[in-house]
Design a protein around this motif. Structure first.
Motif, PDB file in Angstrom:
ATOM      1  N   ARG A 109     101.316 -38.879  -1.541  1.00  0.00           N
ATOM      2  CA  ARG A 109     102.074 -40.013  -1.009  1.00  0.00           C
ATOM      3  C   ARG A 109     103.508 -39.606  -0.688  1.00  0.00           C
ATOM      4  N   ARG A 110     104.121 -38.801  -1.553  1.00  0.00           N
ATOM      5  CA  ARG A 110     105.505 -38.371  -1.309  1.00  0.00           C
ATOM      6  C   ARG A 110     105.601 -37.531  -0.040  1.00  0.00           C
ATOM      7  N   ASN A 111     104.670 -36.609   0.143  1.00  0.00           N
ATOM      8  CA  ASN A 111     104.722 -35.760   1.337  1.00  0.00           C
ATOM      9  C   ASN A 111     104.388 -36.538   2.599  1.00  0.00           C
ATOM     10  N   ASP A 112     103.458 -37.483   2.483  1.00  0.00           N
ATOM     11  CA  ASP A 112     103.140 -38.317   3.649  1.00  0.00           C
ATOM     12  C   ASP A 112     104.355 -39.159   4.038  1.00  0.00           C
ATOM     13  N   GLY A 113     105.079 -39.673   3.053  1.00  0.00           N
ATOM     14  CA  GLY A 113     106.266 -40.471   3.342  1.00  0.00           C
ATOM     15  C   GLY A 113     107.388 -39.657   3.957  1.00  0.00           C
ATOM     16  N   ARG A 114     107.331 -38.340   3.798  1.00  0.00           N
ATOM     17  CA  ARG A 114     108.377 -37.475   4.363  1.00  0.00           C
ATOM     18  C   ARG A 114     107.947 -36.805   5.666  1.00  0.00           C
ATOM     19  N   GLY A 115     106.867 -37.299   6.242  1.00  0.00           N
ATOM     20  CA  GLY A 115     106.520 -36.849   7.592  1.00  0.00           C
ATOM     21  C   GLY A 115     105.379 -35.870   7.684  1.00  0.00           C
ATOM     22  N   SER A 116     104.818 -35.413   6.556  1.00  0.00           N
ATOM     23  CA  SER A 116     103.673 -34.498   6.603  1.00  0.00           C
ATOM     24  C   SER A 116     102.404 -35.322   6.438  1.00  0.00           C
ATOM     25  N   HIS A 117     101.674 -35.517   7.520  1.00  0.00           N
ATOM     26  CA  HIS A 117     100.548 -36.444   7.496  1.00  0.00           C
ATOM     27  C   HIS A 117      99.195 -35.759   7.382  1.00  0.00           C
ATOM     28  N   ALA A 144      94.067 -36.008   3.340  1.00  0.00           N
ATOM     29  CA  ALA A 144      94.400 -37.123   4.231  1.00  0.00           C
ATOM     30  C   ALA A 144      94.796 -36.565   5.581  1.00  0.00           C
ATOM     31  N   GLY A 145      94.655 -37.386   6.624  1.00  0.00           N
ATOM     32  CA  GLY A 145      95.034 -36.953   7.972  1.00  0.00           C
ATOM     33  C   GLY A 145      93.967 -36.087   8.605  1.00  0.00           C
ATOM     34  N   GLY A 146      94.403 -35.084   9.374  1.00  0.00           N
ATOM     35  CA  GLY A 146      93.479 -34.238  10.103  1.00  0.00           C
ATOM     36  C   GLY A 146      93.096 -32.997   9.325  1.00  0.00           C
ATOM     37  N   ARG A 147      91.787 -32.732   9.241  1.00  0.00           N
ATOM     38  CA  ARG A 147      91.328 -31.473   8.619  1.00  0.00           C
ATOM     39  C   ARG A 147      91.526 -30.328   9.591  1.00  0.00           C
ATOM     40  N   GLU A 148      91.329 -30.615  10.879  1.00  0.00           N
ATOM     41  CA  GLU A 148      91.621 -29.651  11.942  1.00  0.00           C
ATOM     42  C   GLU A 148      92.482 -30.357  12.975  1.00  0.00           C
ATOM     43  N   ARG A 149      93.553 -29.733  13.400  1.00  0.00           N
ATOM     44  CA  ARG A 149      94.475 -30.367  14.329  1.00  0.00           C
ATOM     45  C   ARG A 149      93.945 -30.338  15.761  1.00  0.00           C
ATOM     46  N   ALA A 150      94.379 -31.348  16.545  1.00  0.00           N
ATOM     47  CA  ALA A 150      94.025 -31.383  17.962  1.00  0.00           C
ATOM     48  C   ALA A 150      94.972 -30.484  18.741  1.00  0.00           C
ATOM     49  N   GLY A 151      94.530 -30.003  19.888  1.00  0.00           N
ATOM     50  CA  GLY A 151      95.349 -29.138  20.735  1.00  0.00           C
ATOM     51  C   GLY A 151      94.691 -28.930  22.074  1.00  0.00           C
ATOM     52  N   TRP A 152      95.135 -27.909  22.777  1.00  0.00           N
ATOM     53  CA  TRP A 152      94.561 -27.646  24.093  1.00  0.00           C
ATOM     54  C   TRP A 152      93.089 -27.244  23.986  1.00  0.00           C
ATOM     55  N   TRP A 153      92.714 -26.805  22.749  1.00  0.00           N
ATOM     56  CA  TRP A 153      91.330 -26.375  22.562  1.00  0.00           C
ATOM     57  C   TRP A 153      90.368 -27.547  22.369  1.00  0.00           C
ATOM     58  N   GLY A 154      90.914 -28.740  22.149  1.00  0.00           N
ATOM     59  CA  GLY A 154      90.037 -29.882  22.002  1.00  0.00           C
ATOM     60  C   GLY A 154      90.545 -30.870  20.973  1.00  0.00           C
TER      61      GLY A 154
END
Length: 848
Positions: free
Chosen positions: A584-592, A645-655
């Motif tokens: 929760r602390r890291n999510d509140g500081r912008g790391s989602h 929480a959030g994305g297990r794999e990030r989105a990008g130009w690859w999909g």
């Protein structure tokens, strides 16, 4: 403890070239924690002088009151003419002495002073407040900000020297065992030892002998108060104010000047380390007493708070009842007052205030004071010293020093009566072999060095091979030979100790349990998780937020006697609260996009714990004593847990990216199980705080029986909302000790076959409520020894399958260790696997 260097020099003749940094280095080498050296007046440049206000003209037409003043600054401006200054403060009047900074000067913060036009006038300088000079607030100098000086100082006098604005202050973090360093006397002693210089002990005063004429004192609890000194001073001048040097020393030491009598008691406390209290004698009724409070008694302390007392509180009393919390804070009903804080007498019109005071200097039981201060949440300066242990032999000297200052500065007269009540006690002695510090440090100091160092700290040492050491009264922390050895070692220099590594016996190393924990940590880190180490404390609020039932065993906690926080008074029974807080602390500081893990102990009381035994320190405990100690401890299994929480794999130009889901938490459990060499069984379960429809129960076979070892899945939406977590947060927790029990030992490297693999795919239709794990287990048992691996690669539902059914597609890999399999052999193994699945789960081969 803040120690002004100029004050320290009064007790130790330090070389004139020694700076605060030099003293800091010496004291740190001697074992004191000097955290910083504050440079007071850094960048300050004159002229900064005393000025006398000659005229004040009120300027109209502005949003705030503005005054145009002329100030006599003597010859400091080079002309002798009055200095014209614009000022917005209103706490001074014509004839007052103020502090004036003239053009060309520089104030702290690189604030240069120059003549400038403002409010239609030209201001040639500035009338200063305490903040502008780096003195903090102007308390004690005049209400409103501007420093108003006593009238005896001449205009033009250098205010930098007068106000002692340039100095260095050592900020020392005093550890609990060095309470004597909460005083200038104690720090000066350490400084004198560090420099090899003599000490001028401020406690060496001529003190009159006790007699029967002092204020009466009755001690009902000699264990709580073993020494009480009372002195009386009369005829105090109500108009007397604390001199500048006294106020400045208090400010540098971090205390606020209040009034002369109070300032003197605070000053002596800082000087000698002995807290004191001054009572208005006119407000005392009868003798002063010391006793334990009666349960429910009340007192209003000097901070204006009405407090309900506990039966364990030590209190100061008179005939009316409690007048102070002993060693913590005095009571409001005997408070010292002066003419500035009281009203005029109704008949004469004269100012009323305290003219007669009774000085208390006492020695209280350290544990009692510490508990009272914590019980009432009242961490006073006095309590801070008493709970670390003060010098019982210094009470008379501290009272005498206070009396002397009241006579000198307040125009009082010391009464001849001296009250001293004490419980006789013999000096504390310790027997120690002369070579004990040598054996502890692994260095040969020799008897002469040991005796010299002990004498420097105030001990008396006698004997040759066996020393009998008398401990000084100001060192209650010295209670055993190892304490004395520590003193010798620190004064000789920790940096002089040799660095020698012990030679471990062969065959020793990490235990199997430790190896497993390290493998698990590396595996989770390799899977993309970040380790987060958390405090092992918890509280009922977070257990409520997790939705744990009232009868859940995780609510049976071990409560700490001295918790760091009242909100977390117990040891954790699960790793999830700490990890959730970190997420929760890291999510509140912008790391989602977060994936965190932790391995650590949880504490599960069984209710069968015994009272712990006290282990000896003069020998190694026996196996029976260690076993008895273990029975007093709760069960402490080691767990591993993850949160995502959030994305297990990030989105990008690859999909597109992949969000973290419950299956990722289950896969984390499988990753842990693989490191233990254990096959994990995963089935649907219900367990708080997981979502009832997205919770997997994890189990392994131990001694032939399925044993639950943890859970994984998506957290319950109610828990997510209560704890402020990102939506669909997932978590897993598993018992590593149970995994170790299920393990066959150290995992063996697989044998690599040189023969090709034969792959067979099957798609089975089963009822929708049949777990895939059941089908997988049946396939595995039916395929036999030729099956190398089994993987579920597709789950399908739809009209083609029929309502209430699902299709599970598996890839089966077959391989023989000694030959190439034929098609018939691979097909036969596959058919046997399908037949076993049909028998156990009712599976039907899709398309058949």
């Amino acid at each position: 403890m803040r120690v002004p260097l100029s004050w320290l020099r009064e007790y130790v003749d330090l070389p004139a070239t020694e700076t605060g940094r030099d003293v800091q280095a010496r004291l740190v080498a001697a074992g004191l924690e000097v955290e910083a050296v504050e440079q007071l007046g850094a960048g300050l440049k004159g002229p900064l002088v005393v000025g006398e206000v000659l005229t004040i003209e009120e300027l109209e037409g502005f949003k705030k009151p503005i005054r145009f003043c002329t100030v006599d600054v003597g010859g400091a401006n080079g002309t002798g003419e009055p200095q014209e200054i614009v000022c917005g403060a209103r706490n001074f009047a014509v004839g007052d002495k103020v502090v004036v900074v003239l053009p060309g000067a520089v104030l702290p913060g690189d604030f240069a002073i120059a003549a400038r036009k403002t409010y239609g006038k030209t201001s040639h300088g500035m009338i200063c407040s305490g903040d502008e000079l780096g003195m903090g607030d102007s308390a004690g100098w005049g209400a409103g900000g501007i420093i108003v000086l006593p009238p005896e100082h001449e205009a033009g006098t250098d205010a930098i020297a007068l106000l002692e604005l340039v100095d260095e202050v050592l900020d020392i973090a005093v550890t609990p065992d060095r309470g004597y360093c909460l005083s200038m006397r104690g720090v000066a002693r350490e400084t004198a030892i560090a420099y090899g210089l003599p000490l001028r002990d401020p406690a060496l005063l001529d003190v009159p002998a006790p007699n029967a004429y002092g204020h009466p004192v009755k001690i009902a609890d000699p264990r709580g108060c073993d020494r009480f000194t009372a002195r009386t001073v009369t005829g105090l001048d109500l108009e007397a104010r604390s001199p500048i040097w006294l106020r400045r020393r208090l400010q540098k030491a971090g205390m606020r000047p209040i009034s002369l009598a109070v300032d003197i008691t605070n000053y002596v406390m800082l000087e000698l380390g002995q807290p004191l209290h001054a009572y208005d004698r006119a407000r005392l009724e009868g003798p002063i007493g010391v006793r334990r409070a009666q349960q429910g008694e009340k007192i209003t302390t000097l901070d204006g708070v009405a407090r309900v007392l506990d039966a364990q509180d030590l209190v100061i009393t008179d005939d009316r009842g409690p007048i102070g919390l002993a060693g913590v804070m005095g009571g409001e009903n005997t408070e010292i007052t002066d003419s500035a804080t009281t009203t005029a007498h109704p008949e004469t019109g004269e100012a009323q205030g305290t003219t007669e005071v009774v000085i208390e200097a006492a020695h209280f039981d350290a544990i009692s004071i510490a508990r009272t201060a914590r019980r009432h949440k009242l961490p006073s300066e006095a309590a801070k010293r008493f709970e670390r242990g003060t010098d019982p032999q210094a009470t008379a000297a501290a009272a005498q020093r206070t009396v002397d200052l009241l006579v000198l500065l307040a125009g009082g007269s010391a009464e001849a009566g001296v009250t001293e009540v004490y419980a006789p006690s013999a000096p504390h002695t310790i027997a120690m072999p002369a070579d004990h510090p040598d054996r502890v440090a692994g260095v040969t100091y020799g008897r002469e060095t040991v005796v010299r160092r002990l004498q420097q700290i105030g001990c008396d040492a006698y004997g040759q091979d066996e020393l009998v050491v008398t401990v000084p009264s100001w060192r209650p922390d010295l209670g055993a030979p190892n304490d004395l050895a520590e003193e010798v070692i620190r004064l000789e220099g920790y940096e002089n100790l040799p660095s020698t590594l012990p030679t471990p016996p062969s065959g020793r190393g990490l235990t199997e349990r430790q190896r497993l924990h390290r493998r698990v940590g590396r595996a989770l880190a390799g899977a993309g998780y970040v380790e987060a180490l958390n405090y092992p404390f918890t509280g009922p609020a977070v257990l409520d937020a997790l939705g744990l039932p009232a009868d859940d065993e995780r609510r049976r906690t071990v409560t700490l006697v001295n918790p760091l926080s009242d909100e977390e008074p117990a040891l954790r029974t699960t790793l999830l609260p700490g990890l959730i807080t970190a997420l929760r602390r890291n999510d509140g500081r912008g790391s989602h996009d977060l994936a965190l893990f932790e391995t650590g102990l949880v504490f599960l009381p069984t209710g069968e714990e015994t009272v712990p035994v006290r282990l000896p320190v003069d020998r190694r405990p026996t196996d029976e004593e260690v076993a008895a100690l273990d029975t007093a401890l709760p069960r402490q299994p080691r767990h591993a847990a993850v949160v995502l929480a959030g994305g297990r794999e990030r989105a990008g130009w690859w999909g597109k990216g992949t969000p973290a889901v419950w299956a990722d938490a289950v896969e984390a459990a499988r990753t842990v199980a693989r490191e233990a060499g254990v096959e994990l069984t995963v089935r649907s379960g219900r367990y708080e705080p997981w979502h009832p429809g997205r919770c997997a129960e994890l189990s392994v076979r131990i001694d032939g029986e399925e044993t639950p070892v943890g859970h994984a899945g998506e957290l319950h939406p109610r828990t997510v909302k209560a704890l402020g977590l990102p939506e669909r947060t997932c978590a897993m927790e598993i018992d590593l000790d149970l995994l170790e029990r299920a393990s066959a030992g150290v995992p063996r490297a697989p044998r690599i076959s040189t023969y090709p693999v034969a792959t067979q795919d099957v798609a089975l239709v089963v009822p929708a409520d049949v777990p895939a794990a059941e089908v997988e287990r049946a396939l595995h048992d039916g395929a036999g020894e030729l099956l190398e691996s089994l993987r579920l690669f597709d789950v399908f539902t739809g009209e083609q399958i029929g309502a209430g059914h699902k299709s599970l597609a598996y890839a089966l890999r077959f391989r023989a260790p000694d030959r190439t399999l034929t098609v018939d052999e691979a097909t036969a193994a596959r058919d046997a696997a399908v037949a076993r699945a049909a028998e156990r789960t009712g599976a039907v081969l899709r398309g058949a």
